[in-house]
Each structure stands twice: as structure tokens, then as C-alpha cells.
Design a protein around this motif. Structure first.
Motif, PDB file in Angstrom:
ATOM      1  N   ASP A  26      19.586  97.282  23.794  1.00 24.62           N
ATOM      2  CA  ASP A  26      19.135  97.081  25.179  1.00 24.62           C
ATOM      3  C   ASP A  26      19.630  98.219  26.067  1.00 24.62           C
ATOM      4  OD1 ASP A  26      17.791  94.741  24.585  1.00 24.62           O
ATOM      5  OD2 ASP A  26      19.499  93.447  25.092  1.00 24.62           O
ATOM      6  N   SER A  27      20.900  98.591  25.886  1.00 26.49           N
ATOM      7  CA  SER A  27      21.427  99.724  26.659  1.00 26.49           C
ATOM      8  C   SER A  27      20.718 101.016  26.279  1.00 26.49           C
ATOM      9  CB  SER A  27      22.936  99.868  26.437  1.00 26.49           C
ATOM     10  OG  SER A  27      23.665  98.913  27.180  1.00 26.49           O
ATOM     11  N   LEU A  28      20.406 101.170  25.006  1.00 29.10           N
ATOM     12  CA  LEU A  28      19.696 102.365  24.572  1.00 29.10           C
ATOM     13  C   LEU A  28      18.340 102.459  25.262  1.00 29.10           C
ATOM     14  CD1 LEU A  28      19.305 104.857  22.756  1.00 29.10           C
ATOM     15  CD2 LEU A  28      18.449 103.300  20.975  1.00 29.10           C
ATOM     16  N   ARG A  29      17.618 101.359  25.293  1.00 27.58           N
ATOM     17  CA  ARG A  29      16.302 101.377  25.937  1.00 27.58           C
ATOM     18  C   ARG A  29      16.437 101.695  27.424  1.00 27.58           C
ATOM     19  NH1 ARG A  29      11.290  99.974  24.371  1.00 27.58           N
ATOM     20  NH2 ARG A  29      12.013  99.087  22.397  1.00 27.58           N
ATOM     21  N   ASN A  30      17.441 101.126  28.086  1.00 30.29           N
ATOM     22  CA  ASN A  30      17.631 101.405  29.509  1.00 30.29           C
ATOM     23  C   ASN A  30      18.034 102.857  29.744  1.00 30.29           C
ATOM     24  OD1 ASN A  30      17.780 100.279  32.298  1.00 30.29           O
ATOM     25  ND2 ASN A  30      19.886 101.015  32.144  1.00 30.29           N
ATOM     26  N   LEU A  31      18.852 103.393  28.853  1.00 31.38           N
ATOM     27  CA  LEU A  31      19.266 104.795  28.956  1.00 31.38           C
ATOM     28  C   LEU A  31      18.061 105.718  28.824  1.00 31.38           C
ATOM     29  CD1 LEU A  31      21.249 107.182  28.956  1.00 31.38           C
ATOM     30  CD2 LEU A  31      21.696 106.706  26.529  1.00 31.38           C
ATOM     31  N   VAL A  32      17.229 105.470  27.821  1.00 30.36           N
ATOM     32  CA  VAL A  32      16.048 106.300  27.610  1.00 30.36           C
ATOM     33  C   VAL A  32      15.114 106.215  28.807  1.00 30.36           C
ATOM     34  CG1 VAL A  32      13.981 106.595  26.179  1.00 30.36           C
ATOM     35  CG2 VAL A  32      16.210 106.210  25.095  1.00 30.36           C
ATOM     36  N   ALA A  33      14.896 105.003  29.326  1.00 28.31           N
ATOM     37  CA  ALA A  33      14.021 104.835  30.485  1.00 28.31           C
ATOM     38  C   ALA A  33      14.575 105.560  31.706  1.00 28.31           C
ATOM     39  CB  ALA A  33      13.836 103.352  30.790  1.00 28.31           C
ATOM     40  N   THR A  34      15.891 105.485  31.895  1.00 23.70           N
ATOM     41  CA  THR A  34      16.519 106.154  33.040  1.00 23.70           C
ATOM     42  C   THR A  34      16.338 107.661  32.959  1.00 23.70           C
ATOM     43  OG1 THR A  34      18.166 104.392  33.247  1.00 23.70           O
ATOM     44  CG2 THR A  34      18.700 106.514  34.260  1.00 23.70           C
ATOM     45  N   LEU A  35      16.578 108.225  31.792  1.00 25.56           N
ATOM     46  CA  LEU A  35      16.438 109.672  31.622  1.00 25.56           C
ATOM     47  C   LEU A  35      14.985 110.106  31.799  1.00 25.56           C
ATOM     48  CD1 LEU A  35      18.758 110.114  28.504  1.00 25.56           C
ATOM     49  CD2 LEU A  35      19.325 110.639  30.879  1.00 25.56           C
ATOM     50  N   ALA A  36      14.073 109.319  31.256  1.00 23.82           N
ATOM     51  CA  ALA A  36      12.651 109.670  31.364  1.00 23.82           C
ATOM     52  C   ALA A  36      12.169 109.566  32.804  1.00 23.82           C
ATOM     53  CB  ALA A  36      11.828 108.759  30.453  1.00 23.82           C
ATOM     54  N   GLN A  37      12.496 108.460  33.446  1.00 17.96           N
ATOM     55  CA  GLN A  37      12.070 108.277  34.841  1.00 17.96           C
ATOM     56  C   GLN A  37      12.802 109.228  35.776  1.00 17.96           C
ATOM     57  OE1 GLN A  37      12.941 104.050  35.058  1.00 17.96           O
ATOM     58  NE2 GLN A  37      10.774 103.523  34.917  1.00 17.96           N
TER      59      GLN A  37
END
Length: 304
Positions: A26-37
Motif C-alpha cells: 500500500d505504501s509502495l503504491r502511494n509512493l509511486v502515485a506521489t512521485l508520478a503526480q
């Protein structure tokens, strides 16, 4: 090969762990989304700062699936590093990476027992030729691997495996090496700075088109990149200077910067814990005190 597919700030995605040291997807997905956005131009999985060496194969496969799925939802390309030491295993994993939908394959040359230049060349060529339709990036990190590779080895590699079009150069100093490589291969390749972006300005001056730092302060790196390539050299240097004091403190070895990258990511609310798998960096009160001083100076520059 699409030379301009990968450019700009392409941070190394951290491996988030729960308190029991299991991978926190879950943290990985949020991290990836944060970096992408947040504006990162591409994301890099299984870099040295991503603790790839502490992950088993099933975890790597699931992290690859989650990262590619989330990044592609935001139209951001993903670079996946192939760190296998045997050529047969590296070739097999390269094909897995391609099948998983990665946009670029990065190769960390084998370094255990220090193979010679010819063996490293043959390994890299075999891996690249196994995925001829996938752009390949070679990582040159002699400080971490203890293996030196001359620029002419890479020049020959790009000639014999035309999909090797990207290079991440993080030797010390990197500048002359980059100039040598760009001078030999010209517009056939694109070069990226490593080494936490310490020498971003010089490497850009010498022809690098981006940087691949840690991910916790991605927005500061974006500020440097945006200002530099907009022609605001003075602004780029000022933005870089805002980053250097904390980097100088937290990057005295690799396990240390991994630990403090996670501390910053957790403090910014991007991942749930700052857990690193053991063995890792051992801090103390004085080190933490100085980190807090530098963090207080750096945090106002974050975009979030």
C-alpha cells in the motif's frame, strides 16, 4: 530506440516495509502515485538505494507489478533494474521485466568476485540482445561495486547492442567520464547523473539529460532540473545549494541514505514506516540532532 522516452528526474523507488519487515505494498503504491503526480519524468525500480539486495524474487515480481501498474495509470514510464549476477539468470529476468511492461531495462553489471572487462561486456551484450525491442540503460557505479569499466567498453556495447541507449554514470568524478562517453557516442545515447545528484549542474553542462537520485526529495531535484533546462542557471544552482547540506549529512554510506530517505518519506506522509530490513544503518542522538537541523532548512523547499 526512443531516445527521448527516458529523461529528466527518474528517482529510485524506495522499498517500503511494514513494522514486521514485510513489503508494504500500500505504501509502495502511494509512493509511486506521489512521485508520478509530483512531476517525475520516470521511476526506477531496484536501484541500489531501493534495497534490491534485501528482496526475494517473489517480492521483486510483486513490486514490479504494483509499480508498473500505478506508474502507467499516471502515464509515467518505469525503468526496472536487472541485478542478477549470472548471465543466464540476468537474461531470464530481463525477459520477465519486458513481459511485465517496463519501459526500460537497467543493467547493473555483475561485480561479485570482480569479473574482467570482457566478461562484463559479454554479460551486458547478452542481456541487451535478449530484449532487442526494449531500451536498455547501463549503470556504472564503481564506488558501490568495486568494478571499473572503461568508456570504450560501453562505446563498443552500444555499437554491438543498439538498444543500449542510456547510461547512468556515478563514478567520482563523473564529469570527464560523461564527456568521454558523449564524445564517443554522440546523439546515439543519453546520459543520466547518479550519485544522489551531487554533481547535477556539471553533468548537465557535459550533456547529461537527467538524474536518478533517491525519491524522498524528488521535488527539489525537479526544481534544479526545471530551472536549468529553462535557462535559469543561477536559479538552478541556488536550488541545488538548498539540497546539498542535507545530502552531505545523510549520504556518508549507502545504508545511511536509505535509512534517512525513508525517514523523510515517512515524515512527509508518503510511506507508513521508516523500517529498513536488517542489517542496516545504526544512528545515534548526535547524528539525529544534526539531521533535524538540516531537515528544518530543507523542508520549506518541498512542493507538497
Amino acid at each position: 530506440m526512443p531516445l527521448d522516452l527516458i529523461k529528466g528526474i527518474c528517482p529510485i523507488v524506495a522499498a517500503p516495509f511494514a513494522k514486521d519487515e514485510s513489503v508494504d505494498y500500500d505504501s509502495l503504491r502511494n509512493l509511486v502515485a506521489t512521485l508520478a503526480q509530483g512531476g517525475c519524468h520516470a521511476l526506477t525500480l531496484f536501484g541500489i538505494a531501493g534495497e534490491y539486495y534485501k528482496l526475494d524474487e517473489s517480492e521483486q515480481r510483486e513490486m514490479m507489478r504494483v509499480t508498473i501498474d500505478e506508474a502507467h495509470r499516471h502515464n509515467v514510464p518505469v525503468i526496472v533494474s536487472d541485478t542478477r549476477h549470472s548471465t543466464a539468470n540476468a537474461v531470464a529476468f530481463a525477459r520477465e521485466i519486458e513481459k511485465a511492461g517496463a519501459d526500460c531495462l537497467m543493467v547493473l553489471p555483475p561485480f561479485f568476485l570482480k569479473p574482467g572487462a570482457d566478461l562484463i561486456f559479454e554479460h551486458a551484450r547478452a542481456v541487451a540482445r535478449a530484449v532487442p525491442n526494449l531500451p536498455v540503460m547501463m549503470q556504472y557505479a564503481p564506488e558501490q561495486t568495486g568494478v571499473a569499466i572503461a568508456p570504450d567498453v560501453f562505446a563498443r556495447l552500444s555499437e554491438e547492442a543498439p538498444n543500449v541507449v542510456y547510461y547512468k554514470i556515478e563514478c567520482k568524478p563523473a564529469g570527464k567520464y560523461i564527456s568521454n562517453l558523449v564524445g564517443r557516442l554522440g546523439d546515439r545515447i543519453r546520459v543520466f547523473a547518479g550519485n544522489a545528484g551531487y554533481q547535477m549542474i556539471e553533468t548537465f553542462d557535459r550533456g547529461a539529460v537527467g538524474a536518478m537520485p533517491g525519491c524522498s526529495m524528488y521535488d527539489l531535484y525537479l526544481d534544479v532540473y526545471d530551472r536549468y533546462f529553462a535557462g535559469d542557471r543561477a536559479g538552478a544552482i541556488a536550488a541545488h545549494n538548498a539540497l546539498l547540506p542535507i545530502l552531505n549529512h545523510i549520504r556518508q554510506n549507502v545504508e545511511e541514505i536509505i535509512a534517512f530517505e525513508k525517514k523523510i518519506l515517512m515524515r512527509r506522509g508518503i510511506i507508513a514506516t521508516d523500517v529498513c530490513r536488517r542489517p542496516g544503518f545504526s544512528t545515534d542522538a548526535e547524528f539525529e540532532r544534526l539531521f533535524e537541523e538540516y531537515y528544518a532548512q530543507t523542508a520549506p523547499h518541498f512542493r507538497r
